[in-house]
Design a protein around this motif. Structure first.
Motif, PDB file in Angstrom:
ATOM      1  N   PRO A   1       3.649  18.423   1.940  1.00  0.00           N
ATOM      2  CA  PRO A   1       3.856  17.007   1.633  1.00  0.00           C
ATOM      3  C   PRO A   1       2.577  16.292   1.227  1.00  0.00           C
ATOM      4  O   PRO A   1       1.467  16.705   1.562  1.00  0.00           O
ATOM      5  N   THR A   2       2.771  15.211   0.510  1.00  0.00           N
ATOM      6  CA  THR A   2       1.699  14.244   0.310  1.00  0.00           C
ATOM      7  C   THR A   2       1.696  13.330   1.523  1.00  0.00           C
ATOM      8  O   THR A   2       2.700  12.688   1.834  1.00  0.00           O
ATOM      9  N   ARG A   3       0.583  13.282   2.238  1.00  0.00           N
ATOM     10  CA  ARG A   3       0.492  12.460   3.448  1.00  0.00           C
ATOM     11  C   ARG A   3       0.029  11.051   3.081  1.00  0.00           C
ATOM     12  O   ARG A   3      -0.953  10.885   2.371  1.00  0.00           O
ATOM     13  N   ILE A   4       0.768  10.082   3.595  1.00  0.00           N
ATOM     14  CA  ILE A   4       0.436   8.677   3.363  1.00  0.00           C
ATOM     15  C   ILE A   4       0.338   8.001   4.721  1.00  0.00           C
ATOM     16  O   ILE A   4       1.323   7.931   5.464  1.00  0.00           O
ATOM     17  N   ALA A   5      -0.841   7.538   5.062  1.00  0.00           N
ATOM     18  CA  ALA A   5      -1.054   6.889   6.352  1.00  0.00           C
ATOM     19  C   ALA A   5      -1.650   5.510   6.110  1.00  0.00           C
ATOM     20  O   ALA A   5      -2.826   5.387   5.774  1.00  0.00           O
TER      21      ALA A   5
ATOM     22  N   SER B   1       3.350   7.278   7.248  1.00  0.00           N
ATOM     23  CA  SER B   1       3.346   6.374   8.394  1.00  0.00           C
ATOM     24  C   SER B   1       2.797   5.034   7.938  1.00  0.00           C
ATOM     25  O   SER B   1       1.860   4.981   7.147  1.00  0.00           O
ATOM     26  N   ALA B   2       3.417   3.968   8.424  1.00  0.00           N
ATOM     27  CA  ALA B   2       2.981   2.623   8.061  1.00  0.00           C
ATOM     28  C   ALA B   2       3.530   1.652   9.070  1.00  0.00           C
ATOM     29  O   ALA B   2       4.507   1.939   9.766  1.00  0.00           O
ATOM     30  N   GLN B   3       2.890   0.501   9.159  1.00  0.00           N
ATOM     31  CA  GLN B   3       3.351  -0.519  10.067  1.00  0.00           C
ATOM     32  C   GLN B   3       4.716  -1.035   9.656  1.00  0.00           C
ATOM     33  O   GLN B   3       5.113  -0.956   8.502  1.00  0.00           O
ATOM     34  N   THR B   4       5.443  -1.587  10.623  1.00  0.00           N
ATOM     35  CA  THR B   4       6.709  -2.209  10.309  1.00  0.00           C
ATOM     36  C   THR B   4       6.477  -3.382   9.368  1.00  0.00           C
ATOM     37  O   THR B   4       5.450  -4.061   9.424  1.00  0.00           O
ATOM     38  N   GLY B   5       7.422  -3.585   8.447  1.00  0.00           N
ATOM     39  CA  GLY B   5       7.267  -4.651   7.473  1.00  0.00           C
ATOM     40  C   GLY B   5       6.369  -4.312   6.310  1.00  0.00           C
ATOM     41  O   GLY B   5       5.987  -5.194   5.545  1.00  0.00           O
ATOM     42  N   SER B   6       6.044  -3.023   6.141  1.00  0.00           N
ATOM     43  CA  SER B   6       5.105  -2.620   5.098  1.00  0.00           C
ATOM     44  C   SER B   6       5.782  -2.285   3.776  1.00  0.00           C
ATOM     45  O   SER B   6       5.111  -1.902   2.824  1.00  0.00           O
TER      46      SER B   6
ATOM     47  N   ALA C   1       0.822  -1.211   0.000  1.00  0.00           N
ATOM     48  CA  ALA C   1       0.000   0.000   0.000  1.00  0.00           C
ATOM     49  C   ALA C   1       0.858   1.264   0.000  1.00  0.00           C
ATOM     50  O   ALA C   1       0.585   2.214  -0.757  1.00  0.00           O
ATOM     51  N   ILE C   2       1.898   1.297   0.819  1.00  0.00           N
ATOM     52  CA  ILE C   2       2.705   2.513   0.873  1.00  0.00           C
ATOM     53  C   ILE C   2       3.529   2.673  -0.398  1.00  0.00           C
ATOM     54  O   ILE C   2       3.742   3.799  -0.871  1.00  0.00           O
ATOM     55  N   GLN C   3       3.974   1.584  -0.996  1.00  0.00           N
ATOM     56  CA  GLN C   3       4.717   1.675  -2.251  1.00  0.00           C
ATOM     57  C   GLN C   3       3.834   2.192  -3.380  1.00  0.00           C
ATOM     58  O   GLN C   3       4.279   2.993  -4.205  1.00  0.00           O
ATOM     59  N   THR C   4       2.585   1.772  -3.405  1.00  0.00           N
ATOM     60  CA  THR C   4       1.667   2.189  -4.466  1.00  0.00           C
ATOM     61  C   THR C   4       1.504   3.699  -4.502  1.00  0.00           C
ATOM     62  O   THR C   4       1.422   4.316  -5.580  1.00  0.00           O
ATOM     63  N   THR C   5       1.485   4.323  -3.321  1.00  0.00           N
ATOM     64  CA  THR C   5       1.300   5.780  -3.264  1.00  0.00           C
ATOM     65  C   THR C   5       2.630   6.529  -3.284  1.00  0.00           C
ATOM     66  O   THR C   5       2.782   7.542  -3.969  1.00  0.00           O
ATOM     67  N   ALA C   6       3.619   6.035  -2.532  1.00  0.00           N
ATOM     68  CA  ALA C   6       4.861   6.787  -2.356  1.00  0.00           C
ATOM     69  C   ALA C   6       5.714   6.820  -3.619  1.00  0.00           C
ATOM     70  O   ALA C   6       6.301   7.863  -3.942  1.00  0.00           O
ATOM     71  N   ILE C   7       5.825   5.721  -4.337  1.00  0.00           N
ATOM     72  CA  ILE C   7       6.737   5.679  -5.483  1.00  0.00           C
ATOM     73  C   ILE C   7       6.355   6.718  -6.541  1.00  0.00           C
ATOM     74  O   ILE C   7       7.198   7.535  -6.946  1.00  0.00           O
ATOM     75  N   PRO C   8       5.099   6.770  -7.023  1.00  0.00           N
ATOM     76  CA  PRO C   8       4.773   7.810  -8.011  1.00  0.00           C
ATOM     77  C   PRO C   8       4.914   9.225  -7.450  1.00  0.00           C
ATOM     78  O   PRO C   8       5.314  10.145  -8.172  1.00  0.00           O
TER      79      PRO C   8
END
Length: 438
Positions: free
Chosen positions: A221-225, A44-49, A26-33
């Protein structure tokens, strides 16, 4: 959504495939682009995400124009390669892990096709080891530096590098950086960075002091939670086993022999407990090793390498192993001692069930820690039925007032004991006669 839809280069897609990643998290889908577009990220994301890949993959693409050099000016020691990306992390283990992940990706990219990105130079800088080899490694500069704050400042003081050309700053596990007392060091580093840069700010939690630091760093920033997933995700089966403290090691040996788990990461509260439990496991014929803050960096790396290679069945660790350590295919994490913080509980069990694998998180619960574990369950909105293993049924009852509340930082409030009292209780809970434990 496949990785190919995120705008990554073919060489990076090849590297992703080589790592065995099937689909972005989920975090890669938003953060990479978002990072590829040059925007700041507050995540913010859980460990191992998958946070590491979320910033490393787009970073490598943005730097893929080659390892540009800057000629030395006469009479100066300015490095040939200016540092263009700086990743600040709280621990040497996390620094080494991220550095190795970047190098692995670059090797895969080079195998796919000769690319400028494959020639990028990476430097991993952390304390606990001699500074001289790291100074030597910085000769000629580096494109990407992964560092702990203290060692980075040491090298800056020695004029081993400059950071005035940094294009991207990443703060990973910002809450842990502040917990470990790096606020002053971070402030000094920020003062040396250029004002115009891209920022990626990642933290598992956002208490007020972390929010304040983020406001100083990120711009619009773009916030990703990624917080909607429950802690008890299907990838991690959480279990709570009732057992008296003096019989925990016996129960662990029993479970190891019954289930034949190849590797177990067992968390304890103190360095003394790590050493003592390890010795008791040895006496039971279990290949085990302790892992805590008193170890040198070389000893830490050696023990981790043995554990990852399967030479050790049990690693008995303090919370120094709760973050920043990636152990592929780790089937079981055990809370031999419960963590004081509900947030640390998340990080501990997050060592298993990573990258799409399944895992088991065991918790040894005694009469005196039952209330504490209920608070952890309430904090994460989960419930683990209490199990009893035949032959290890608990007989002890509560002897101390229960802990009754949780503070804003994730710690447990209630009756506070002195440090000496806590050490005595930890020793008493671990030490018993050979007849009881052997």
């Amino acid at each position: 959504m496949p990785f190919s839809s995120l705008g990554l280069l073919p060489s990076l897609l090849h590297a992703v495939s080589e790592k065995g990643y099937l689909a972005p998290t989920a975090i890669q889908t938003t953060a990479i682009p978002t990072i590829l577009r040059g925007h700041d990220v507050l995540g913010s994301a859980q460990t191992g995400s998958g946070k590491t890949a979320a910033f490393c993959l787009p970073m490598l693409q943005l730097l893929q124009d080659g390892s540009s050099t800057t000629p030395r000016a006469s009479g100066t020691i300015r490095p040939n390669r200016p540092v263009r990306a700086l990743i600040l992390v709280p621990t040497r283990e996390l620094a080494a892990q991220i550095g190795e992940s970047i190098l692995t990706t670059l090797r895969s990219m080079a195998e796919y096709r000769a690319t400028p990105a494959a020639s990028l130079k990476i430097a991993t800088l952390f304390g606990g080891v001699s500074i001289n080899p790291q100074m030597m490694a910085m000769r000629g500069g580096a494109d990407i530096v992964v560092a702990t704050p203290g060692r980075l400042l040491d090298l800056l003081d020695h004029n081993a590098l400059t950071i005035g050309s940094v294009r991207m700053l990443v703060l990973d596990e910002a809450d842990r950086l502040l917990d470990m007392g790096f606020a002053e060091e971070i402030g000094r580093i920020l003062a040396l960075l250029p004002k115009q840069r891209q920022n990626v700010f990642l933290s598992a939690t956002f208490p007020p002091e972390v929010e304040a630091l983020a406001e100083k760093i990120v711009q619009n920033p773009t916030r990703i939670a990624i917080t909607s997933e429950p802690l008890a995700a299907p990838a991690i089966l959480q279990r709570a086993i009732a057992v008296d403290p003096k019989r925990r090691t016996q129960l662990l040996v029993h479970l190891l022999k019954e289930h034949k788990w190849p590797r177990v990461l067992a968390f304890v509260a103190t360095k003394y407990a790590a050493d003592y439990v390890t010795e008791k496991l040895h006496r039971s014929g279990i290949k085990a090793a302790a892992f805590h803050g008193d170890f040198s960096q070389g000893a830490r790396e050696r023990v981790l390498a043995e554990f990852k290679a399967g030479a050790l069945q049990v690693l008995v660790a303090t919370d120094v192993a709760a973050r920043g350590i990636d152990i592929p295919l780790l089937p079981v994490v055990l809370n031999y001692d419960l963590p004081r913080s509900a947030d640390d509980y998340t990080h501990r069990i997050g060592r298993t069930g990573r990258a799409g694998e399944t895992g088991i998180a065991l918790n040894f619960i005694s009469a005196d820690t039952e209330a504490h574990f209920r608070l952890i369950e309430n904090r994460h909105n989960v419930h683990c039925p209490r199990e009893q293993i035949p032959g290890f049924e608990p007989v002890e009852t509560v002897t101390a007032a229960p802990l009754i509340a949780a503070d804003s930082n994730g710690g447990i409030k209630g009756r506070r004991k002195s440090k000496k009292d806590k050490l005595r209780e930890a020793a008493a809970a671990t030490i018993s006669t050979p007849e009881q434990n052997d």
